[in-house]
Each structure stands twice: as C-alpha cells, then as structure tokens.
Scaffold this motif. Structure first.
Motif, mmCIF file in Angstrom:
data_model
loop_
_atom_site.group_PDB
_atom_site.id
_atom_site.type_symbol
_atom_site.label_atom_id
_atom_site.label_comp_id
_atom_site.label_asym_id
_atom_site.label_seq_id
_atom_site.Cartn_x
_atom_site.Cartn_y
_atom_site.Cartn_z
ATOM 1 N N SER A 134 39.458 -44.069 55.991
ATOM 2 C CA SER A 134 40.151 -45.181 55.338
ATOM 3 C C SER A 134 40.536 -46.306 56.289
ATOM 4 N N ASP A 135 40.373 -46.125 57.594
ATOM 5 C CA ASP A 135 40.803 -47.164 58.538
ATOM 6 C C ASP A 135 39.709 -47.381 59.580
ATOM 7 N N ARG A 136 38.589 -47.923 59.137
ATOM 8 C CA ARG A 136 37.393 -47.945 59.968
ATOM 9 C C ARG A 136 37.375 -49.062 61.006
ATOM 10 N N ASP A 137 38.275 -50.041 60.901
ATOM 11 C CA ASP A 137 38.266 -51.143 61.877
ATOM 12 C C ASP A 137 38.337 -50.646 63.311
ATOM 13 N N VAL A 138 38.886 -49.456 63.491
ATOM 14 C CA VAL A 138 39.110 -48.934 64.841
ATOM 15 C C VAL A 138 37.826 -48.852 65.653
ATOM 16 N N PHE A 139 36.674 -48.704 64.996
ATOM 17 C CA PHE A 139 35.434 -48.505 65.748
ATOM 18 C C PHE A 139 35.146 -49.675 66.682
ATOM 19 N N LEU A 140 35.411 -50.912 66.211
ATOM 20 C CA LEU A 140 35.070 -52.076 67.022
ATOM 21 C C LEU A 140 35.988 -52.164 68.241
ATOM 22 N N ARG A 141 37.268 -51.905 68.021
ATOM 23 C CA ARG A 141 38.191 -51.893 69.149
ATOM 24 C C ARG A 141 37.749 -50.889 70.203
ATOM 25 N N GLU A 142 37.311 -49.708 69.764
ATOM 26 C CA GLU A 142 36.937 -48.658 70.708
ATOM 27 C C GLU A 142 35.660 -49.003 71.456
ATOM 28 N N LEU A 143 34.680 -49.573 70.780
ATOM 29 C CA LEU A 143 33.442 -49.942 71.465
ATOM 30 C C LEU A 143 33.681 -51.091 72.441
ATOM 31 N N ILE A 144 34.545 -52.044 72.058
ATOM 32 C CA ILE A 144 34.889 -53.133 72.982
ATOM 33 C C ILE A 144 35.652 -52.588 74.182
ATOM 34 N N SER A 145 36.553 -51.641 73.930
ATOM 35 C CA SER A 145 37.318 -51.035 75.024
ATOM 36 C C SER A 145 36.392 -50.322 76.004
ATOM 37 N N ASN A 146 35.406 -49.580 75.473
ATOM 38 C CA ASN A 146 34.435 -48.909 76.343
ATOM 39 C C ASN A 146 33.648 -49.927 77.164
ATOM 40 N N ALA A 147 33.252 -51.029 76.515
ATOM 41 C CA ALA A 147 32.497 -52.062 77.217
ATOM 42 C C ALA A 147 33.331 -52.695 78.322
ATOM 43 N N ALA A 148 34.602 -52.953 78.018
ATOM 44 C CA ALA A 148 35.495 -53.533 79.027
ATOM 45 C C ALA A 148 35.673 -52.577 80.201
ATOM 46 N N ASP A 149 35.805 -51.286 79.913
ATOM 47 C CA ASP A 149 35.933 -50.296 80.992
ATOM 48 C C ASP A 149 34.692 -50.291 81.880
ATOM 49 N N ALA A 150 33.516 -50.415 81.256
ATOM 50 C CA ALA A 150 32.277 -50.439 82.030
ATOM 51 C C ALA A 150 32.233 -51.660 82.947
ATOM 52 N N CYS A 151 32.721 -52.798 82.453
ATOM 53 C CA CYS A 151 32.766 -54.006 83.283
ATOM 54 C C CYS A 151 33.758 -53.838 84.428
#
Length: 630
Positions: free
Chosen positions: A28-45
């Motif tokens: 019911s709260d799927r928006d979280v996926f984008l935050r998590e993928l962006i967070s992973n990308a930021a960590d990689a940078c």
C-alpha cells in the motif's frame, strides 16, 4: 550483449521470502522504492568519491558524480542510473542475491505484520531497499561496471525465486556505475510520469549529497531535480522544517517526523558541523545486541564511514551526520577508532545533544515526554556507563512514581515533594509498573505520603546499584534493608506505631524464625506494612530483590541470599496467630505466610505440594471448628 550463456541462480531462501512479503505486506505504500534506489545510487557515488582519494584515476573523464532518472511512460519503463563505484560480478551476486546482515528473521517477522508506512519504514531501516523495486516492477534488470574495470555484468529477475547473471559488452554498459531498469506493472505506470517522480524526489530524496536529474521521456533533455548541495553546509536560516524532515528521512531510513533537530557548527580548536535528529518513533534496531550508533562521518563532504562511534551507545537512536575538515581524506578506518580528534568531536556532539534535550524538557515538556517514552530506557544505560555525565542524565530522567498518575516526574519534582525528615530517594524495581505499584512494601511509604519511583525497565536495577545520588540524596530500595520510617510522620497526623512489639508477638516472630531458618535470613516486625500481613525484603548487603532476580536469570549469581520476612504486628491474622499455642499450626501458618509473601512478590510458592497440604490442613481445622459451633 555478449554471446555468453546467462548463469541461472536461485535467491537465498530469506530473500525469496522477503520478496514475497515486500509485495504482499507493504504493497500500500510503494513510493518507498524510488527513495531506496536513489539512496543506493547515492551510496555508490559516495563510495567512489572515497576510493578516488587514493586512486584519482577511477574518476576518469567523468569527475562529476550524478544520479539520473529516465522515464518512458509509453513503454512503462523507469531507469535509475548512477556513475558511482559500480559492482563486479561477485559483488552483484552478493548484493542482489543474498542478505548478509544479521537479524533477518526478526526483520521479516516485523514486515509480515506491518502495514502502510510502518512497513515502508522498516525497509529503509534494515537496508534491503533494492528489493522494494519489485513492489512496482514485474521484472528488474541491473547493468553495472565497477570503476576501473574492463568488465561489465547484467543481473535480471522477475522476483519469483531466481535471477540470472551474465557478462555485458562494454558498449552496452555504463562507463562506470550502475543502471537499474524497472519494467513497471500496469497499475504502477504512474511512476514513469514526471509529476509523480518530481513529487517523490522532492519529498524523500531532495537532500542526498549527489545531484539528481530527470529525463522525462526518451530524447528529452535532463532537468535538475536536486542539486546535491549538502544541507548541513547551509545556514540554518535558509533551511525549512520540511527540508530538515526530508533530510532526516533520507539519512535515517525512516518515514516519521524527527522529534528534535540539532544543527550546529563547532569552531575553535576543532572545527566540524553536526546535524543530528532524534527520531519520532523507535528505530527498528534500537535494541540490537551490538548497540552501534548510526551517525555518518564525512570529511570535507566526502563520506568516510558510518561505523565511527561519534556518540555513546546510550544515544544510539540519534541519526545524522558529522562533517569535519580536520581529518585527512585518506584517513583509515583503524585511525578513526584511535583518533583524539574523533574523541573530542564525540564529547562535543554528546554534550550538545544532551544540553538540547535538557532545553527541550524545560521549554516543551510534552515533546520531551514523547522522546523519553520512546528512548528513556536506552538513555538510562548512560547512568550506569557514563560516570562523567551522570548528573546531567539524572536531570533529564523522567519516572513513573506513586504520585505521577499516568505521567512522569523529574527528580527535581521529586525533591520538591520530600517529606519531613526524609533523607533518601526511594524506589521499587520490577518488571511491570502496575504490579510493583501494588506491592505491600509500599504501604508504609504511602501512609506517610512518601513518593516512590516505580522502576520497571531492566536497566534500572543496574544503575541504581552503582551507588548514585541526586543532589546529595541517595537512592534507596523499598525492598531492601530496614525502612527507617519512624521519624517521618503519617499523613493523618497520628503518631507512628511504636517500634517495640508485645511479648506475644515477639515470641511468635522467634518461633517463625526457627521454623523458617532454612528459607529466610530473619523474621522481624515491619514498620513498612500497614495493610498486608507479610512481605519479603533483601538484606542491607548485596542486591535488592529485583536485581537479584535479574542476576540469577543471567547466570551471574552463584547462590541467592536468603530474604528477610517482615511481619506486620498490627495485622489481625498475625495478632490472632500470636495467641495460639499449637506448635504444628504455628509452623503451617509460618510457611503459608512466607509463600503468601512470595506470591505478593510475583513469585510462586517454593514447594507447591507442601503449600497445598498446609492449606488443606488449615482449612480442615477451620471447617471443623465451624461445624462444632454450628
């Protein structure tokens, strides 16, 4: 793509179970996926930025780190790409096919019962955010090339138990970094629309330390959604409450509002900036056995580690960052642990967090009360561990007491209610506040209007055993030693009962002591009982009753000391028993009174069979007399 045959692999059992829960429990709260993928990308940078300190060639011809979101609404496709550190084949399998972190089973049990935002919060807290992509995607493809490598790899899965890994031709891969492609489900195609993506990025990822750009559709120009400016470097006057909340959610991996925000710059001998948050809800890992903090260390805006202990363990619930220019960028993890500078920063940040909490307690008692409700049990660990700050922590502490009702009171409040001739701060410890509030040991204190702290957290028994005092008043357990209440007047104005007992009561106590010699250390008249017949207390030496139980349960107590049985000489049952000369009846009554005291203390009779036999004999005697007089 190359002609190599893709390698088919199965997810770890825990991952398969997690993927199922992710889709069905947190749907019911799927928006979280984008935050998590962006967070992973930021960590990689951030990881690339760190590795490039020692190896500048890793940045190559593309020194600017960035995250790009590319949407294709017609095709139902969404791509999140970064030019960060990237992954090798083994790293890809490890990162996307297994869960290495401990506590997985506990996490999945929480997700299984969570709903809505609580479930989304758990995902971020546990760091398994990549799998949230399957809440919106029927399949996911990941292409990655590690910085400095001449190989690229592709990972793909439909999230139903298996994934494939295959090499990729370099011309089909990023120059470095990772590209995640989501093939969206029919009911998730709005996640390829500009307004949806803008809203989520601004709400949840607007302050990641890497710029974020959006390509609205194939062939369109990239437009900046976030500039990657570090929030903590901006003047506080330019930062809104919403900005702080967004940053907090990103750094903490939570969805709640911060209960307190602490942002300051230290100047002088050591210079650093700290931005810390007290969560509005308990983090999932609050009671992890390792008790690690979650403060990220940056040097000149370069992320170094989140494992530097920048706060004491009793403040491990605080989330945030510390950024300093005083450390070299190539500082090793080993040097961090032994750095005098980090020790000074830890001291400064700790003092600031505690002082800001003290200010909040003075200015907004309700807001601080919520913080204490969530984290008081953890903060109290500092009373045992942090000798230097005990007075400060005792000033922050809030307690349920016999006078607090449903609320909590400070020790300053307690001192303001001291009774005449009262020389100690009294407490009773146990595992349930409601039960210990009904303990018979409190009767004499209640009759005199003496407030007693109700300590029901396990840590309480440890810190009160450390010999603390508050403003010269020692802490004293009402279940240990003599009560010494004779000098404190009763509330009704009556004189305290005399200390001496009658000859009959004295003889009864002596006989009970003889009968119970193997089970109790002493039997004595009580000045703490006014309604109950008996209670158990510990001797002046050694731990109090609750601490002794905790030590025994932990296997840290060789043999428990015998308790003291206190008897209320004014109780009708005791007075009647003193007039009876039947030795067998007195012996049965002595054992039954001892077992009664155990039950009142939350324990069981020592010998259930003997207890039943004595009770039966006593009932038969009473019923026999009733028949004779009928």
């Amino acid at each position: 793509m190359t002609n190599a045959t893709p390698e088919q692999r199965s997810f770890e059992a825990d991952v398969s179970r997690l993927l199922h829960m992710m889709v069905h429990s947190v749907y019911s709260d799927r928006d979280v996926f984008l935050r998590e993928l962006i967070s992973n990308a930021a960590d990689a940078c951030e990881k690339l930025r760190y590795e490039a300190i020692a190896r500048p060639e890793l940045l190559g011809e593309e020194p600017k780190l960035a995250i790009t979101i590319a949407a294709d609404a017609e095709a139902g496709r969404l791509v999140i790409a970064d030019n960060g550190i990237g992954m090798s084949r083994d790293e890809m399998i490890e990162a996307l096919g297994t869960i290495a972190r401990s506590g997985t089973r506990s996490f999945m049990e929480r997700v299984a019962t969570a709903e809505g935002k609580e479930g989304a919060q758990l995902i971020g807290q546990f760091g398994v955010g990549f799998y949230s992509a399957f809440m919106v995607a029927s399949s996911v493809e990941v292409v990655s090339r590690r910085a400095g490598s001449d190989e690229a790899w592709a990972w793909s899965s439909d999230g139903k138990g298996e994934f494939t890994v295959a090499p990729v031709a370099l011309e089909d891969a990023p120059a470095r970094g990772t590209r995640v492609t989501l093939h969206l489900m029919e009911d998730a195609r709005t996640y390829a629309e500009r307004w949806t993506l803008e809203r989520i990025v601004k709400e949840q990822s607007g302050h990641v330390p890497v710029p974020i750009a959006l390509v609205e559709k194939p062939g369109a120009e990239a437009q900046t959604l976030a500039d990657g400016a570090a929030l903590w470097t901006k003047p506080k006057s330019e930062i809104s409450k919403e900005d702080y909340a967004e940053f907090y959610r990103g750094v903490a991996g939570q969805y709640d509002e911060p209960a307190a925000t602490i942002h300051f710059r230290a100047e002088g001998r050591h210079e650093y900036t700290a931005l810390a948050f007290v969560p509005g809800a308990r983090p999932f890992d609050l009671f992890d056995a390792d008790r690690k903090g979650r403060i990220k260390l940056y040097v000149k805006r370069v992320f170094i580690t989140d494992e530097a202990e920048l706060l004491p363990r009793y403040l491990r619930f605080v989330r945030g960052i510390v950024d300093t220019a005083d450390l070299p960028l190539n500082v090793s993890r080993e040097m961090i642990q032994d750095s005098p500078l980090l020790g000074a920063i830890k001291k400064g940040v700790t003092n600031r967090v505690l002082s800001d909490l003290a200010k909040l307690a003075e200015q907004d008692g309700d807001a601080f009360g919520k913080i204490w409700e969530n984290f008081g049990a953890v903060i109290k660990e500092g009373l045992y561990e942090d000798v230097e700050r005990r007075a400060q922590l005792l000033g922050l502490a809030r307690f349920r007491t016999t006078a607090s009702g449903e609320g909590r009171r400070s020790l300053q409040d307690y001192l303001g209610s001291l009774r005449e001739n009262q020389t100690a701060i009294y407490y009773i410890a146990g595992d349930d506040a409601e039960r210990i509030a009904a303990s018979p040991q409190l009767e004499g204190f209640r009759a005199r209007g003496i407030e007693v702290l109700l300590l029901s957290d396990p840590v309480d028994s440890f810190w009160v055993s450390a010999g603390l005092d508050f403003e010269g008043k020692p802490f004293k357990s009402v279940t240990q030693g003599s009560a010494d209440l004779g000098l404190i007047p009763l509330l009704d104005g009556e004189a305290p009962p005399p200390a001496d007992t009658s000859a009959e009561i004295g003889a009864l106590l002596a006989s009970m002591k003889e009968v119970l010699a193997e089970e109790v250390d002493d039997v004595r008249a009580s000045d703490r009982l006014t309604e109950s017949a008996v209670c158990l207390v510990a001797s002046d030496q050694g731990p109090d009753r609750q601490f002794e139980r905790l030590l025994s349960a932990a296997g840290r107590l060789g043999s428990a000391a015998k308790p003291i049985l206190e008897v209320n000489p004014r109780h009708a049952t005791v007075a009647a028993l003193a007039t009876i000369e039947d030795a067998a009846l007195r012996a049965d009554a002595a054992h039954l009174l001892l077992d009664t005291a155990r039950v009142l203390d939350g324990e069981r009779p020592r010998d259930a069979s003997a207890f039943a036999e004595r009770m039966t004999r006593l009932l038969a005697r009473g019923l026999g007399k009733a028949v004779e007089t009928a």
